[in-house]
Design a protein around this motif. Structure first.
Motif, mmCIF file in Angstrom:
data_model
loop_
_atom_site.group_PDB
_atom_site.id
_atom_site.type_symbol
_atom_site.label_atom_id
_atom_site.label_comp_id
_atom_site.label_asym_id
_atom_site.label_seq_id
_atom_site.Cartn_x
_atom_site.Cartn_y
_atom_site.Cartn_z
ATOM 1 N N TYR A 67 6.430 5.439 -14.011
ATOM 2 C CA TYR A 67 6.977 6.702 -14.512
ATOM 3 C C TYR A 67 7.137 7.726 -13.381
ATOM 4 C CZ TYR A 67 7.120 11.230 -16.833
ATOM 5 O OH TYR A 67 7.470 12.498 -17.217
ATOM 6 N N ARG A 68 6.099 7.895 -12.554
ATOM 7 C CA ARG A 68 6.182 8.854 -11.443
ATOM 8 C C ARG A 68 7.314 8.482 -10.479
ATOM 9 N NH1 ARG A 68 0.905 9.113 -12.412
ATOM 10 N NH2 ARG A 68 0.042 7.615 -10.969
ATOM 11 N N PHE A 69 7.378 7.196 -10.128
ATOM 12 C CA PHE A 69 8.421 6.751 -9.209
ATOM 13 C C PHE A 69 9.807 6.969 -9.809
ATOM 14 C CE2 PHE A 69 11.348 3.375 -7.857
ATOM 15 C CZ PHE A 69 11.444 3.686 -6.519
ATOM 16 N N ALA A 84 0.822 -1.212 0.000
ATOM 17 C CA ALA A 84 0.000 0.000 0.000
ATOM 18 C C ALA A 84 0.856 1.262 0.000
ATOM 19 C CB ALA A 84 -0.939 -0.008 1.202
ATOM 20 N N TYR A 85 1.963 1.239 0.748
ATOM 21 C CA TYR A 85 2.866 2.394 0.838
ATOM 22 C C TYR A 85 4.297 1.885 0.889
ATOM 23 C CZ TYR A 85 -1.347 4.977 1.773
ATOM 24 O OH TYR A 85 -2.595 5.513 1.652
ATOM 25 N N VAL A 86 5.222 2.721 0.385
ATOM 26 C CA VAL A 86 6.641 2.372 0.358
ATOM 27 C C VAL A 86 7.440 3.613 0.745
ATOM 28 C CG1 VAL A 86 8.552 1.559 -1.078
ATOM 29 C CG2 VAL A 86 6.241 0.733 -1.516
ATOM 30 N N ALA A 87 8.461 3.423 1.576
ATOM 31 C CA ALA A 87 9.325 4.533 1.977
ATOM 32 C C ALA A 87 10.751 4.268 1.520
ATOM 33 C CB ALA A 87 9.287 4.719 3.490
ATOM 34 N N ALA A 143 2.251 8.316 -6.011
ATOM 35 C CA ALA A 143 2.095 9.695 -5.553
ATOM 36 C C ALA A 143 2.846 9.823 -4.222
ATOM 37 C CB ALA A 143 0.621 10.035 -5.360
ATOM 38 N N LEU A 144 3.525 10.946 -4.040
ATOM 39 C CA LEU A 144 4.210 11.182 -2.776
ATOM 40 C C LEU A 144 3.187 11.462 -1.687
ATOM 41 C CD1 LEU A 144 7.209 13.335 -4.002
ATOM 42 C CD2 LEU A 144 7.324 11.074 -2.957
ATOM 43 N N VAL A 145 3.448 10.924 -0.502
ATOM 44 C CA VAL A 145 2.566 11.108 0.652
ATOM 45 C C VAL A 145 3.271 12.060 1.603
ATOM 46 C CG1 VAL A 145 1.374 9.967 2.551
ATOM 47 C CG2 VAL A 145 1.660 8.775 0.367
ATOM 48 N N ASP A 146 2.597 13.147 1.930
ATOM 49 C CA ASP A 146 3.160 14.153 2.824
ATOM 50 C C ASP A 146 2.878 13.752 4.265
ATOM 51 O OD1 ASP A 146 4.397 16.501 3.649
ATOM 52 O OD2 ASP A 146 2.562 17.677 3.478
ATOM 53 N N ALA A 168 18.727 12.403 7.472
ATOM 54 C CA ALA A 168 18.129 11.512 6.480
ATOM 55 C C ALA A 168 17.011 12.239 5.730
ATOM 56 C CB ALA A 168 17.574 10.260 7.153
ATOM 57 N N ALA A 169 16.870 11.901 4.452
ATOM 58 C CA ALA A 169 15.786 12.438 3.620
ATOM 59 C C ALA A 169 14.910 11.262 3.209
ATOM 60 C CB ALA A 169 16.361 13.139 2.399
ATOM 61 N N VAL A 170 13.686 11.253 3.708
ATOM 62 C CA VAL A 170 12.781 10.131 3.485
ATOM 63 C C VAL A 170 11.652 10.563 2.557
ATOM 64 C CG1 VAL A 170 11.132 8.580 4.595
ATOM 65 C CG2 VAL A 170 13.305 9.092 5.719
ATOM 66 N N LEU A 171 11.340 9.708 1.589
ATOM 67 C CA LEU A 171 10.187 9.903 0.715
ATOM 68 C C LEU A 171 9.244 8.723 0.895
ATOM 69 C CD1 LEU A 171 11.916 11.072 -2.600
ATOM 70 C CD2 LEU A 171 10.734 12.487 -0.910
ATOM 71 N N VAL A 172 7.967 9.014 1.052
ATOM 72 C CA VAL A 172 6.951 7.968 1.187
ATOM 73 C C VAL A 172 6.044 8.043 -0.043
ATOM 74 C CG1 VAL A 172 5.034 7.088 2.565
ATOM 75 C CG2 VAL A 172 7.045 8.084 3.703
ATOM 76 N N PHE A 173 5.868 6.894 -0.686
ATOM 77 C CA PHE A 173 5.063 6.800 -1.899
ATOM 78 C C PHE A 173 3.814 5.967 -1.666
ATOM 79 C CE2 PHE A 173 9.414 7.296 -3.369
ATOM 80 C CZ PHE A 173 9.307 8.199 -4.419
#
Length: 195
Positions: free
Chosen positions: A142-144, A4-7, A47-50, A36-41
């Motif tokens: 593509y987005r990722f 469902a989500y990936v970081a 889509a990036l999750v804020d 650290a710089a973390v992105l959650v998708f």
């Protein structure tokens, strides 16, 4: 099936699963490494999750955004004055614009206009289902890839191979990318296909 989500932290995947699980993993990493710089998708759309990571793990979890409805459900619509439709059954009245000849044809259909339109939509969904799933998978990949690998070697050629449905060339072009990014891009790109 994609989680469902990936970081990700840099080129490393640090968590995958439901949003609280991924947020907890990301927060624990951020507590250990302040730089650290973390992105959650979103695992399905990329889509990036804020997420607001201030405070304790409990604070972060309490502020998580509301989860999206399951794939086959429609998003909830804001409360409106009750009108036509059958809200208890999930039927919502909305307005559509058609030409007179369309209304004439619909009026002649067994069950009326609403039944005919629902049947047409269901038939179109069945007919285009595979194409729609393929396009959604490509768009998510593509987005990722744009976010995580836009400056990597072969990025543009890999995007061309992705949209050309050239799986072998796509895999070859991204073979030297960091394993977590490469593997996730492949998983997204071909999530519409059974392995």
């Amino acid at each position: 099936m994609n989680p469902a989500y990936v970081a990700f932290e840099g080129e490393h995947r640090i968590g995958a699963g439901d949003l609280p699980e991924v947020a907890r993993a990301a927060k624990q990493l951020l507590d250990r490494r302040k730089d650290a710089a973390v992105l959650v998708f979103n695992g399905r759309t990329s889509a990036l999750v804020d997420i607001d990571f201030r405070g304790t793990v409990h604070d972060v979890l309490a502020r998580l955004p509301k989860l999206a409805p399951p794939r086959d459900e429609e998003p909830a619509t804001p409360a409106a004055p009750r009108g036509p439709g059958r809200p208890k059954l999930g039927v919502v009245a909305r307005e559509i614009t058609l030409l007179p000849r369309h209304w004439d044809w619909l009026a002649q259909q067994k069950g009326g206009a609403s039944v005919a339109i629902r049947k047409l939509i269901d038939e179109a969904r069945r007919a285009s289902g595979d194409k729609d799933r393929t396009r959604s998978a490509q768009d998510a990949a593509y987005r990722f890839m744009t976010t995580m690998a836009g400056n990597r070697p072969n990025y543009e050629d890999a995007i061309r191979a992705l949209f050309a449905h050239d799986r072998r060339r796509f895999a070859t072009l991204i073979a030297d990318w960091p394993a977590d990014i490469r593997d996730h891009a492949i998983r997204l790109a071909y999530s519409d296909q059974a392995d």
